[in-house]
Design a protein around this motif. Structure first.
Motif, mmCIF file in Angstrom:
data_model
loop_
_atom_site.group_PDB
_atom_site.id
_atom_site.type_symbol
_atom_site.label_atom_id
_atom_site.label_comp_id
_atom_site.label_asym_id
_atom_site.label_seq_id
_atom_site.Cartn_x
_atom_site.Cartn_y
_atom_site.Cartn_z
ATOM 1 N N ASP A 56 -4.369 3.004 -3.407
ATOM 2 C CA ASP A 56 -3.734 3.063 -2.410
ATOM 3 C C ASP A 56 -3.726 4.296 -1.600
ATOM 4 O OD1 ASP A 56 -2.437 2.661 0.344
ATOM 5 O OD2 ASP A 56 -0.569 2.058 -0.602
ATOM 6 N N GLU A 57 -3.600 5.041 -0.893
ATOM 7 C CA GLU A 57 -3.802 6.612 -0.617
ATOM 8 C C GLU A 57 -3.268 6.825 1.082
ATOM 9 O OE1 GLU A 57 -7.399 8.645 -1.617
ATOM 10 O OE2 GLU A 57 -8.456 7.911 0.405
ATOM 11 N N ARG A 58 -3.104 8.686 1.675
ATOM 12 C CA ARG A 58 -2.598 8.364 2.587
ATOM 13 C C ARG A 58 -3.510 9.627 3.274
ATOM 14 N NH1 ARG A 58 2.539 7.020 4.685
ATOM 15 N NH2 ARG A 58 2.810 8.250 5.690
ATOM 16 N N THR A 59 -4.114 10.210 2.325
ATOM 17 C CA THR A 59 -5.498 11.264 2.770
ATOM 18 C C THR A 59 -6.444 10.549 2.055
ATOM 19 O OG1 THR A 59 -3.682 13.243 2.442
ATOM 20 C CG2 THR A 59 -5.998 13.300 3.077
ATOM 21 N N PRO A 60 -7.657 10.466 3.580
ATOM 22 C CA PRO A 60 -8.608 10.242 2.602
ATOM 23 C C PRO A 60 -9.655 11.008 2.028
ATOM 24 C CG PRO A 60 -9.149 11.074 5.056
ATOM 25 C CD PRO A 60 -7.794 10.809 4.702
ATOM 26 N N SER A 61 -9.569 10.723 0.928
ATOM 27 C CA SER A 61 -10.254 11.021 -0.095
ATOM 28 C C SER A 61 -11.447 10.525 -1.190
ATOM 29 C CB SER A 61 -9.480 11.531 -1.530
ATOM 30 O OG SER A 61 -8.847 10.585 -1.914
ATOM 31 N N PRO B 47 -12.109 -17.174 -6.594
ATOM 32 C CA PRO B 47 -13.395 -15.917 -6.973
ATOM 33 C C PRO B 47 -13.271 -15.178 -5.754
ATOM 34 C CG PRO B 47 -13.955 -17.552 -8.213
ATOM 35 C CD PRO B 47 -12.600 -18.072 -7.503
ATOM 36 N N LEU B 48 -13.041 -15.841 -3.991
ATOM 37 C CA LEU B 48 -13.917 -15.780 -2.921
ATOM 38 C C LEU B 48 -12.492 -14.933 -2.002
ATOM 39 C CD1 LEU B 48 -16.915 -17.830 -1.649
ATOM 40 C CD2 LEU B 48 -17.013 -15.778 -2.977
ATOM 41 N N TYR B 49 -11.307 -15.872 -2.514
ATOM 42 C CA TYR B 49 -10.870 -15.655 -1.489
ATOM 43 C C TYR B 49 -9.149 -15.395 -1.842
ATOM 44 C CZ TYR B 49 -7.722 -17.718 2.430
ATOM 45 O OH TYR B 49 -6.553 -17.919 2.791
ATOM 46 N N ARG B 50 -8.464 -14.451 -1.279
ATOM 47 C CA ARG B 50 -6.903 -13.995 -1.951
ATOM 48 C C ARG B 50 -5.886 -13.443 -1.078
ATOM 49 N NH1 ARG B 50 -8.811 -14.715 -6.272
ATOM 50 N NH2 ARG B 50 -8.731 -13.914 -7.981
ATOM 51 N N LYS B 51 -5.207 -14.683 -0.636
ATOM 52 C CA LYS B 51 -4.679 -14.985 0.464
ATOM 53 C C LYS B 51 -3.462 -13.311 0.964
ATOM 54 C CE LYS B 51 -0.476 -17.194 -1.614
ATOM 55 N NZ LYS B 51 0.580 -18.236 -1.475
ATOM 56 N N ASN B 52 -3.217 -13.096 0.475
ATOM 57 C CA ASN B 52 -2.561 -11.596 0.061
ATOM 58 C C ASN B 52 -3.682 -10.542 0.769
ATOM 59 O OD1 ASN B 52 -4.003 -10.901 -2.396
ATOM 60 N ND2 ASN B 52 -1.933 -10.384 -3.298
ATOM 61 N N GLN B 53 -4.730 -10.630 1.224
ATOM 62 C CA GLN B 53 -5.789 -9.568 1.377
ATOM 63 C C GLN B 53 -6.290 -9.923 2.216
ATOM 64 O OE1 GLN B 53 -7.915 -9.086 -2.613
ATOM 65 N NE2 GLN B 53 -6.541 -8.729 -3.705
ATOM 66 N N VAL B 54 -6.466 -11.070 2.089
ATOM 67 C CA VAL B 54 -7.368 -11.025 3.816
ATOM 68 C C VAL B 54 -7.087 -11.461 4.657
ATOM 69 C CG1 VAL B 54 -8.484 -13.671 4.197
ATOM 70 C CG2 VAL B 54 -8.548 -13.547 2.688
ATOM 71 N N LEU B 55 -7.794 -10.988 6.523
ATOM 72 C CA LEU B 55 -6.990 -11.120 7.651
ATOM 73 C C LEU B 55 -7.777 -11.506 8.569
ATOM 74 C CD1 LEU B 55 -5.472 -7.450 7.648
ATOM 75 C CD2 LEU B 55 -4.401 -9.178 7.813
ATOM 76 N N ALA C 27 3.186 -13.216 4.395
ATOM 77 C CA ALA C 27 3.621 -12.519 5.234
ATOM 78 C C ALA C 27 2.737 -11.532 4.324
ATOM 79 C CB ALA C 27 4.828 -11.978 4.865
ATOM 80 N N PHE C 28 3.048 -9.971 5.880
ATOM 81 C CA PHE C 28 1.665 -9.311 5.955
ATOM 82 C C PHE C 28 2.602 -8.724 4.916
ATOM 83 C CE2 PHE C 28 0.271 -4.848 7.664
ATOM 84 C CZ PHE C 28 -0.938 -5.366 8.446
ATOM 85 N N GLY C 29 1.840 -8.044 4.213
ATOM 86 C CA GLY C 29 2.354 -7.157 3.085
ATOM 87 C C GLY C 29 1.315 -5.646 2.999
ATOM 88 N N ALA C 30 1.692 -5.340 1.427
ATOM 89 C CA ALA C 30 1.231 -3.928 0.663
ATOM 90 C C ALA C 30 -0.505 -4.191 0.870
ATOM 91 C CB ALA C 30 1.397 -3.602 -0.472
ATOM 92 N N GLU C 31 -0.964 -4.900 0.143
ATOM 93 C CA GLU C 31 -2.730 -6.060 0.460
ATOM 94 C C GLU C 31 -3.381 -5.288 1.571
ATOM 95 O OE1 GLU C 31 -4.318 -4.872 -2.334
ATOM 96 O OE2 GLU C 31 -2.342 -4.758 -3.423
ATOM 97 N N GLY D 184 9.958 -3.035 6.086
ATOM 98 C CA GLY D 184 9.904 -2.883 4.800
ATOM 99 C C GLY D 184 8.647 -2.429 4.580
ATOM 100 N N GLU D 185 7.143 -2.903 4.877
ATOM 101 C CA GLU D 185 5.953 -1.732 4.779
ATOM 102 C C GLU D 185 5.739 -1.128 5.274
ATOM 103 O OE1 GLU D 185 4.952 -3.028 1.754
ATOM 104 O OE2 GLU D 185 5.600 -4.568 1.718
ATOM 105 N N ASP D 186 6.575 -0.598 6.051
ATOM 106 C CA ASP D 186 6.181 0.141 7.914
ATOM 107 C C ASP D 186 5.458 1.566 7.049
ATOM 108 O OD1 ASP D 186 7.235 2.106 9.779
ATOM 109 O OD2 ASP D 186 6.317 1.538 10.504
ATOM 110 N N GLN D 187 5.819 2.342 6.624
ATOM 111 C CA GLN D 187 5.926 3.483 6.720
ATOM 112 C C GLN D 187 4.981 3.611 5.054
ATOM 113 O OE1 GLN D 187 10.318 5.190 6.586
ATOM 114 N NE2 GLN D 187 10.496 3.435 6.243
ATOM 115 N N ARG D 188 4.282 2.710 4.644
ATOM 116 C CA ARG D 188 3.002 2.469 4.104
ATOM 117 C C ARG D 188 1.647 3.035 5.232
ATOM 118 N NH1 ARG D 188 2.822 -0.775 -0.603
ATOM 119 N NH2 ARG D 188 4.803 -1.459 -1.418
#
Length: 611
Positions: A45-50, A239-247, A290-294, A332-336
């Motif tokens: 997780d980063e704010r500046t592209p590196s 192995p394919l599907y992680r609900k906290n990473q899928v949109l 819920a819409f989370g960090a991942e 609560g997650e907004d400021q990421r």
């Protein structure tokens, strides 16, 4: 089991694949100098592209977390593949027929495990879509029609129907050659005391795809009153599907998200359909969580969300209490995000699907346009829980809302929202600011952090020349004169790391070998490097040089000239020291030899300067 894939086939796949195209399916890349692209790292997780990608050398490197490698290692890490699976996937995309050692020919069975699971999902998707036209699926077609979705719309989003039988899909997949272990791992079936049975039965199903468009799971909506399962049933983690990473919808929305710098987060599959059909083609939804960090990591990569203003994230929530709580969780997650965040709530509590049914496409577009800043919405939602007509109510409102303002980590925004709160509750701004400051001291906020940036260049100008010369040798080997560069010893490099990279270049055959096979040069050096410096080799192979596109050759030669001159200066100093230690009479012959070497060095120096 088949043997290893033949090296020439691996090289052929690598030569046909553009690494920036493959990585660009996961990361929004933008220009970062001549021949280089960068984006937000998918591995941390980063704010500046590196995270930098260099297509010409076929490598990537993140200056933030150190992850690096080629197109195969990227797929291995991002999708948890084996090397063989990664090669086979790309070979299938670019049409290379693979052959294997030990004379076993192309590997057919067993295929890569991940590919087998993807194949099973593709077969299941086609099966479900076909079943939507069956007589049994009339209730599903009616469900879609009642919500304003035509058959063409259902086909566009791949909507299908899972028959009510216990093993309809199971039998279909067995007939296509899938084994029970594969089916059990896929999440398409469940296992009970009597064996395997269909996970989805008597439901409408939506295929859930990853950013590349591969189907990795399904979401299924209950249709029958006697179905005692949840209203929505999703694929379990596999192995394919992680609900906290899928949109859901990211495959359809990714290009427009990158183009418009906007992502609209809705709550359900039909809301995504309604938005896209109405023209809001940046809409996505979470899949039963819920819409989370991942999820934010995925969204930020699509937005190319960095230190500059990059766009907006718009959350749409139902207007009921559950929707309000969801919005506050989002706060609560907004400021990421660096992008501005907003909330769009229809005043009658309609979701996008209901809104489109009631008022048409234009109303959905207008809902998104009517967005409010998420901070403002969070404060207003907090105030809605108290009575502002009384002194006691206003004091209670201040106590409840001050921590919300204190939770705004951007120091520049906090005073403005303190004034907004003061105006809402009729209390002097100074009193509100004191309450916010007090809440901050109690832990209502975290200290502001400067964004993590790329590693800066060395402050030592000599080390900078060393570094850039190695970059040139790895990135533009055809500009480098083999005779001069390959004649260098490692002693020219003061940095132990640079010395080790030079050793790896020599181990890979030197610049002379690079001129014979420039396409694979950087990867060959990486292969010759010890593990301890592999990351440094990748970094030097992708780090942009500070030059313009029409100045590449001149700039590279100027850097190389500086390195050669440093080497001449070093050797010259050693020879002068040696000369001073000689006796002019007793060591006359040796002194003459040293003087001759010094003269040759000076001639080399003049030749370099002339060039």
């Amino acid at each position: 089991m088949a043997g290893l894939i033949k090296r020439e086939d691996i090289d052929e796949v690598r030569s046909r694949v553009k690494i920036d195209d493959v990585i660009g399916q996961q990361v929004t890349l933008k220009s970062a100098g001549v021949g280089s692209k960068k984006g937000l790292c998918p591995f941390h997780d980063e704010r500046t592209p590196s995270f930098h990608v260099r297509s010409e050398v076929g490598l990537y490197h993140c200056f933030g977390c150190g992850e690096s490698g080629d197109v195969f290692s990227f797929l291995q890490k991002i999708d948890h593949l084996t090397f063989t699976d990664a090669v086979e996937r790309l070979a299938g995309q670019v049409g290379v027929e693979l052959h294997y050692e030990d004379g076993q020919g192309p590997r057919r069975e067993p295929q890569g495990k991940r590919q087998r699971l993807l194949d099973a999902h593709q077969v299941a998707q086609a099966y479900f879509a076909e079943q939507l036209a069956s007589p049994e699926a009339a209730v599903g077609r009616q469900f879609l029609s009642d919500r304003g979705f035509s058959r063409d719309a259902a086909a566009q989003f791949g909507v299908g129907y899972a028959p009510r039988g216990w093993d309809s899909l199971l039998r279909h997949l067995r007939g296509r050659g899938f084994t029970e272990p594969e089916l059990a791992a896929s999440g398409l079936v469940s296992e009970g005391s009597r064996g395997l049975y269909d996970r989805f039965r008597g439901r409408l199903v939506w295929p859930i795809r990853d950013v590349t468009g591969d189907t990795i799971g399904f979401g299924a909506r209950r249709l029958y009153d006697d179905d005692k399962g949840p209203k929505y049933l999703n694929t379990p983690d596999t192995p394919l599907y992680r609900k906290n990473q899928v949109l859901y919808g990211i495959d359809l929305a990714k290009r427009e998200i990158g183009k418009r710098k906007q992502i609209v987060v809705v709550e359900g599959y039909t809301d995504v359909m309604a938005c896209h059909l109405a023209g809001v083609t940046t809409a996505v939804a979470t899949c039963g969580t819920a819409f989370g960090a991942e999820h934010i990591k995925v969204a930020r990569r699509m937005l190319s969300d960095d230190t500059a203003y990059r766009g907006e994230v718009i959350f749409t929530f139902d207007g009921d209490e559950a929707g309000r709580k969801a919005a506050l969780r989002a706060f609560g997650e907004d400021q990421r995000f660096v992008a501005q965040t907003f909330v769009a709530v229809e005043h009658n509590g309609l979701d996008p699907c209901e809104l489109r049914q009631a008022h048409g496409d234009a109303a959905v577009v207008e809902l998104v346009k009517s967005r409010r800043p998420l901070f403002e919405f969070a404060i207003a939602s907090t105030l809605a829980q108290v009575d502002l007509d009384t002194v006691e109510g206003r004091v209670a409102a201040l106590r409840a809302a001050a921590p919300v303002v204190a939770g705004i980590r951007d120091n520049a925004l906090r005073p403005g929202y303190a004034r907004f709160l003061a105006g809402k509750i009729g209390i002097p701004v100074e009193d509100v600011l004191r309450a916010v400051h007090s809440a901050s001291r109690r832990g209502g906020t975290e200290p502001s952090r400067a964004p993590v940036s790329e590693q800066g260049s060395s402050a030592d100008p000599v080390l900078e020349v060393e570094r850039q010369a190695l970059q040139v040798a790895l990135q533009y080997p055809l500009v480098v004169p083999p005779a001069q560069f390959d004649a260098l010893t490692g002693e020219v490099f003061r940095s132990p790391g640079h010395h080790a990279v030079h050793d790896a270049i020599r181990a890979a055959g030197g610049i002379a070998q690079a001129h014979k096979d420039p396409a694979n040069w950087a990867k060959n050096v990486l292969g010759a490097a010890p593990d301890v410096i592999a990351g440094l080799v990748s970094e030097l192979a992708v780090r942009p040089l500070p030059m313009s596109e029409n100045d590449t050759t001149r700039y590279c030669r100027a850097i190389l000239l500086k390195l050669f001159q440093l080497d001449i200066t070093r050797v010259s100093a050693d020879l002068h020291g040696r000369l001073q230690r000689l006796d002019a009479v007793a060591d006359a012959d040796e002194a003459g030899e040293v003087l001759s070497q010094l003269q040759q060095l000076e001639e080399r120096r003049r030749a370099f300067r002339s060039e």
